[in-house]
Design a protein around this motif. Structure first.
Motif, PDB file in Angstrom:
ATOM      1  N   SER A  78       0.846  -1.197   0.000  1.00 37.48           N
ATOM      2  CA  SER A  78       0.000   0.000   0.000  1.00 37.48           C
ATOM      3  C   SER A  78       0.879   1.244   0.000  1.00 37.48           C
ATOM      4  O   SER A  78       2.105   1.166   0.002  1.00 37.48           O
ATOM      5  CB  SER A  78      -0.926  -0.015   1.228  1.00 37.48           C
ATOM      6  OG  SER A  78      -0.154  -0.075   2.428  1.00 37.48           O
ATOM      7  N   SER A 106       2.153   5.047  -1.533  1.00 36.67           N
ATOM      8  CA  SER A 106       2.518   5.574  -2.852  1.00 36.67           C
ATOM      9  C   SER A 106       3.793   4.912  -3.373  1.00 36.67           C
ATOM     10  O   SER A 106       4.533   4.276  -2.626  1.00 36.67           O
ATOM     11  CB  SER A 106       2.722   7.087  -2.768  1.00 36.67           C
ATOM     12  OG  SER A 106       3.770   7.384  -1.849  1.00 36.67           O
ATOM     13  N   GLN A 165      -2.096  -2.652  -3.679  1.00 38.55           N
ATOM     14  CA  GLN A 165      -3.062  -1.654  -3.222  1.00 38.55           C
ATOM     15  C   GLN A 165      -2.412  -0.275  -3.186  1.00 38.55           C
ATOM     16  O   GLN A 165      -2.660   0.525  -2.283  1.00 38.55           O
ATOM     17  CB  GLN A 165      -3.598  -2.049  -1.841  1.00 38.55           C
ATOM     18  CG  GLN A 165      -4.298  -3.399  -1.821  1.00 38.55           C
ATOM     19  CD  GLN A 165      -4.616  -3.900  -0.436  1.00 38.55           C
ATOM     20  OE1 GLN A 165      -4.571  -3.135   0.536  1.00 38.55           O
ATOM     21  NE2 GLN A 165      -4.944  -5.180  -0.315  1.00 38.55           N
ATOM     22  N   GLU A 178      -1.453   3.599  -4.252  1.00 36.71           N
ATOM     23  CA  GLU A 178      -2.298   4.748  -4.554  1.00 36.71           C
ATOM     24  C   GLU A 178      -1.444   5.976  -4.783  1.00 36.71           C
ATOM     25  O   GLU A 178      -0.246   5.981  -4.529  1.00 36.71           O
ATOM     26  CB  GLU A 178      -3.276   4.990  -3.399  1.00 36.71           C
ATOM     27  CG  GLU A 178      -2.591   5.262  -2.067  1.00 36.71           C
ATOM     28  CD  GLU A 178      -3.573   5.371  -0.913  1.00 36.71           C
ATOM     29  OE1 GLU A 178      -3.335   6.225  -0.033  1.00 36.71           O
ATOM     30  OE2 GLU A 178      -4.562   4.609  -0.888  1.00 36.71           O
ATOM     31  N   ASN A 238      -3.854  -1.753  -9.613  1.00 33.84           N
ATOM     32  CA  ASN A 238      -3.759  -0.768  -8.519  1.00 33.84           C
ATOM     33  C   ASN A 238      -4.768   0.342  -8.825  1.00 33.84           C
ATOM     34  O   ASN A 238      -4.442   1.324  -9.495  1.00 33.84           O
ATOM     35  CB  ASN A 238      -2.332  -0.216  -8.418  1.00 33.84           C
ATOM     36  CG  ASN A 238      -1.335  -1.250  -7.950  1.00 33.84           C
ATOM     37  OD1 ASN A 238      -1.203  -1.530  -6.774  1.00 33.84           O
ATOM     38  ND2 ASN A 238      -0.628  -1.838  -8.926  1.00 33.84           N
ATOM     39  N   LYS A 291      -6.116   2.737  -7.295  1.00 37.45           N
ATOM     40  CA  LYS A 291      -6.030   4.094  -6.756  1.00 37.45           C
ATOM     41  C   LYS A 291      -4.822   4.864  -7.288  1.00 37.45           C
ATOM     42  O   LYS A 291      -4.550   5.971  -6.830  1.00 37.45           O
ATOM     43  CB  LYS A 291      -5.969   4.046  -5.233  1.00 37.45           C
ATOM     44  CG  LYS A 291      -7.239   3.479  -4.599  1.00 37.45           C
ATOM     45  CD  LYS A 291      -7.162   3.502  -3.082  1.00 37.45           C
ATOM     46  CE  LYS A 291      -8.425   2.933  -2.452  1.00 37.45           C
ATOM     47  NZ  LYS A 291      -8.378   2.959  -0.969  1.00 37.45           N
ATOM     48  N   CYS A 323      -2.855   7.061 -10.112  1.00 42.22           N
ATOM     49  CA  CYS A 323      -3.307   8.010 -11.117  1.00 42.22           C
ATOM     50  C   CYS A 323      -2.114   8.764 -11.692  1.00 42.22           C
ATOM     51  O   CYS A 323      -1.053   8.846 -11.080  1.00 42.22           O
ATOM     52  CB  CYS A 323      -4.305   9.005 -10.515  1.00 42.22           C
ATOM     53  SG  CYS A 323      -3.670   9.861  -9.048  1.00 42.22           S
ATOM     54  N   CYS A 345      -4.545  12.988 -11.147  1.00 41.09           N
ATOM     55  CA  CYS A 345      -4.525  13.162  -9.690  1.00 41.09           C
ATOM     56  C   CYS A 345      -4.979  14.567  -9.302  1.00 41.09           C
ATOM     57  O   CYS A 345      -5.716  14.752  -8.343  1.00 41.09           O
ATOM     58  CB  CYS A 345      -3.116  12.903  -9.149  1.00 41.09           C
ATOM     59  SG  CYS A 345      -2.667  11.146  -9.146  1.00 41.09           S
TER      60      CYS A 345
END
Length: 846
Positions: free
Chosen positions: A405, A407, A427, A429, A449, A451, A453, A458
């Motif tokens: 998880s 960034s 996961q 983001e 993934n 989330k 962008c 974003c």
């Protein structure tokens, strides 16, 4: 008395008969002794008669039965004096001579032979039974041939045999129980043949055995547990067979791709000198023993494709010597990874397809030499640690199919060697970085993934309520931009050509090269035809080509299959990006593309230098039009040119550069004999200074070419400017002596500098290249107007100049880096030597 007297004649006759018989026996033995070497000669000639030769020249041309030469002087034959038998043939070494044909049974007549080495030839046929008559034989090596049939049935006669190597043949046979009776056997190598059946338990009787290789055969059955009694065994390879059984007490190295079951014995960790463990591709169960932490010399560990479970012991992540691969993939290993990872030298870590959980330890930063990291298909969670971006040599990173998880660390952009990144199905983001490897869409996998962008997406998604306002602003901005564009259009068109010219120039100066396509380079080199091949090195081949604008170029095609090739490409581009010097080969452009086979294609395009490499001139492969070699002034100019370039790299660049591979083959000459340094594939940028010498800031593996590598690199020291100076000194000594630093005459502690030093200064002219002592330099005519007191003969001037140059070379090649002169001082001394030599060319005193 009369009786005794009358019997004396009979007694005398008996004595005479015994004396005659003894003389006969003595003469007979002596005659046998005299004919023994002749017997060996006949056996060798009969052996030769069954051979043919694949090489252009007959390697056994000295084997002549009509010659008076002793067979002890023939190629590959060694003799010894044996008590009571005179000189006899005791060793025959014909390895790698391109011999074809069969082994004649007459080989069995060499009754004193103790070593027979015929490996790496093209011999066919079966092993003659007569070979087992060689009862004194200790070494029998017939590996890498095409021997067929089975092992001789009377092999037990070779009681003294210590080494039996029949690797890589076509022998089809069971392993005879009789092998276990060769009690002196230390090395038994029968791998890569067609042996079938079970491994005889009698092999466990070979108590002196240190090396057993039965790999890549068709062996089957149960692995004998008694092999565990071989206490001296250091190397065991029975990979790629069809063996079954349990390891239990067995201590071994290579057992890959069998059907072994059971657990790995904890006692395996007691073999502390093991350097390679491969148990992959079996059905092993249970835990990885913590005793693995006992290994002191382990270089490679592969336990992949088994059924191992439990957590990975922390001791496995502290194997300081592990340097090639650490592979535990495709098992059922679970639990978190140890937080303290100390695998500083390992190149590949593969933990993929297990049940590992928890975070990726930030201590991964300690894996300084890591190039490939695979942790896919686990249950790892938490963020991707920023410390991964400090592993500068990382080429491949696969963390896909986990539960990671947070960034994506933006610093991953700075991994210039990274060419494959798979973070899919996690996961993750936030914003996807845009630089570095992320610029190449085909090299990055981020699917799964939801989330993640892009930059623009974003920003829009952070405030969706303002979307209409953003649209209005965009429309207004577009209108204003259009009006501004119309206003400036005339000016832009007017300056277009000038701007393009300035841009081309500035980009060339900054090293921001316009890349060319694969197709253009393919046309330029005639489809990379062999006739255009002008050289090759550790990372690729160099072709002569002509671009569409008729510019002659040298195209260095990187071999992408070679380990470190991408790092070499990046290093060369990085090193040459901001450096420009008349004595550095100019990088024109580069190419990173896909070839017609859809494979990665990397190439660097350099200026073409028509006079080839300095190595060609030293070795005499190139000569001037008049047939002469480079004279003293030519060689001084070359040395000064190279020293100028190194002085610039070490002292005048914004970020100092070490080349790491200075040698004659990397010095190229143009049509005016100006020397230029090329091949920056191993170059490194220097980021810190220590004392008077500049050293590299990150840990690096041994760099350079054998013979030119400074001794401290072999002791783990980092590349430095002093290392370049040492390589330059070796090149300088080679240039003026003509002697290659890897010449076969250098062995043990003797190397090129020590060889030159042994003759310096009194007899140094004995080691100088003889081509420097002929020609116009030493045949100048004296000007009659010269003052006798001022005149200096050409011979004296040559000797004085060469003394200075040799002294500079020795000062650059001292063993201690701190004891060497700097390249700047070496350059100054070389310029002075040239100045004095030319100044006194008309007879003035030195």
């Amino acid at each position: 008395m009369g009786y005794h007297y009358n019997s004396n004649p009979m007694l005398g006759m008996t004595i005479l008969f015994l004396l005659a018989f003894s003389m006969f026996i003595f003469l007979g033995v002596d005659s046998a002794t005299l004919s023994s070497i002749a017997t060996d000669r006949e056996a060798l000639i009969s052996f030769k008669s069954q051979l043919s030769f694949e090489l252009p020249n007959n390697p056994l041309s000295t084997w002549d039965n009509n010659s008076s030469t002793s067979p002890c002087n023939w190629t590959g034959v060694r003799c010894s004096n044996n008590s009571g038998s005179g000189e006899r043939v005791t060793a025959l070494d014909l390895s790698g001579l391109g011999l074809a044909g069969s082994i004649a049974p007459h080989i069995g007549n060499l009754s004193f032979l103790n070593s027979l080495q015929l490996q790496s030839n093209r011999l066919r046929g079966t092993l003659p039974n007569e070979i087992c008559n060689l009862s004194r034989l200790k070494v029998l090596n017939l590996s890498s041939n095409s021997i067929e049939g089975s092992l001789p049935s009377n092999i037990t006669k070779l009681k003294n045999l210590q080494i039996l190597d029949l690797m890589e043949n076509e022998i089809t046979s069971r392993l005879p129980e009789e092998l276990g009776f060769l009690s002196n056997l230390q090395v038994l190598k029968l791998g890569k043949n067609n042996f079938f059946g079970s491994i005889p338990s009698s092999l466990s009787n070979l108590s002196s055995l240190t090396n057993l290789n039965l790999g890549t055969n068709a062996l089957s059955g149960i692995l004998p547990n008694d092999l565990g009694r071989l206490q001296k065994l250091k190397e065991l390879d029975i990979t790629i067979n069809n063996l079954t059984g349990q390891l239990q007490e067995l201590q071994m190295l290579g057992l890959a791709k069998n059907n072994l079951s059971g657990g790995i014995p904890n006692s395996l960790g007691n073999l502390r000198r093991l350097n390679d463990i491969d148990l992959s591709g079996n059905s092993l169960l249970g835990f990885i023993p913590s005793s693995f932490g006992n290994f002191q010399n382990l270089l490679s560990l592969d336990l992949s494709n088994n059924k191992l479970n439990g957590s990975i012991p922390k001791e496995s992540f502290n194997l300081q010597t592990l340097s090639t691969i650490f592979n535990l993939s495709n098992n059922f290993l679970s639990g978190p990874l140890p937080q303290d990872i100390q695998l500083e030298k390992v190149v590949t870590i593969d933990l993929s397809n297990n049940l590992l959980s928890g975070p990726i330890p930030s201590s991964i930063i300690n894996c300084k030499s890591l190039e490939r990291l695979f942790m896919a298909k686990n249950r790892l969670s938490g963020p991707i640690p920023n410390t991964i971006s400090e592993v500068k040599g990382l080429e491949m990173l696969d963390l896909s199919s986990n539960q990671l998880s947070g960034s994506i660390p933006k610093d991953l952009e700075d991994l210039h060697a990274l060419r494959y990144l798979n973070l899919s199905f996690n996961q993750l983001e936030g914003e996807v970085p845009e630089g570095g490897v992320f610029r190449n869409i085909s090299s990055v996998h981020l699917e799964g993934n939801k989330k993640l962008c892009s930059n623009l997406k974003c920003k829009n998604s952070t405030n969706p309520g303002h979307r209409n306002r953003v649209i209005v602003i965009c429309v207004v901005t577009a209108i204003i931009a259009t009006l501004a564009l119309c206003t400036l259009l005339f000016t832009l068109l007017h300056l277009r050509r000038r701007k393009a010219t300035i841009k081309d120039t500035s980009e060339t100066q900054k090293g921001q090269f316009q890349m060319v396509s694969y197709e253009e380079l393919r046309r330029a080199t005639g489809n990379f035809t062999e006739s255009n091949l002008i050289g090759y090195g550790s990372f690729g081949s160099v072709y002569k080509g002509r671009l569409s604008d008729q510019t002659e170029v040298a195209v260095k095609v990187i071999n992408t299959q070679t380990t470190g090739s991408w790092k070499s490409f990046v290093a060369e581009c990085e090193a040459l990006r901001n450096v420009r010097h008349r004595n550095l080969v100019r990088l024109i452009t580069s190419c990173s593309s896909i070839d017609f086979k859809n494979m990665d294609f990397l190439a660097l395009v350099y200026e073409y230098l028509s006079n080839g490499s300095l190595e060609d001139w030293i070795r005499g492969r190139k000569m001037k039009e008049n047939g002469e070699a480079l004279n003293i002034v030519d060689r001084l100019n070359v040395a000064i040119d190279v020293a100028c370039a190194l002085d610039y790299l070490h002292h005048d660049c914004e970020v100092p550069v070490v080349h790491c591979d200075i040698k004659p083959s990397n010095i190229l000459l143009n049509e005016d004999f100006t020397a230029k340094i090329g091949d920056f594939g191993l170059a490194r940028l220097l980021m810190e200074k220590k004392g008077t010498q500049t050293s590299i800031s990150s840990t690096n593996f041994l760099k350079g070419s054998i013979g030119y590598i400074p001794p401290e690199y072999g002791q783990g020291e980092k590349p430095s400017t002093a290392g370049d100076t040492y390589s330059f000194g070796i090149m300088l000594l080679e240039l003026f002596t003509g002697k290659c630093p890897i010449d076969k005459c250098f062995s043990g502690d003797l190397n090129l500098p020590r060889w030159v030093q042994s003759a310096f200064p009194e007899n140094f002219m004995q080691v100088v290249d003889s081509k420097l002592l002929v020609g116009d330099v030493c045949n100048e005519e004296r000007d009659d107007d010269d003052d006798d007191n001022l005149y200096v003969s050409p011979e004296i001037r040559v000797e004085y100049c060469l003394t200075t140059v040799i002294e500079i070379g020795l000062s650059c090649t001292r063993d201690s880096p701190d004891g060497r002169i700097t390249i700047r001082l070496a350059l100054q001394k070389l310029k002075n030597a040239k100045h004095n030599f030319l100044k006194n060319r008309n007879g003035k005193k030195v």
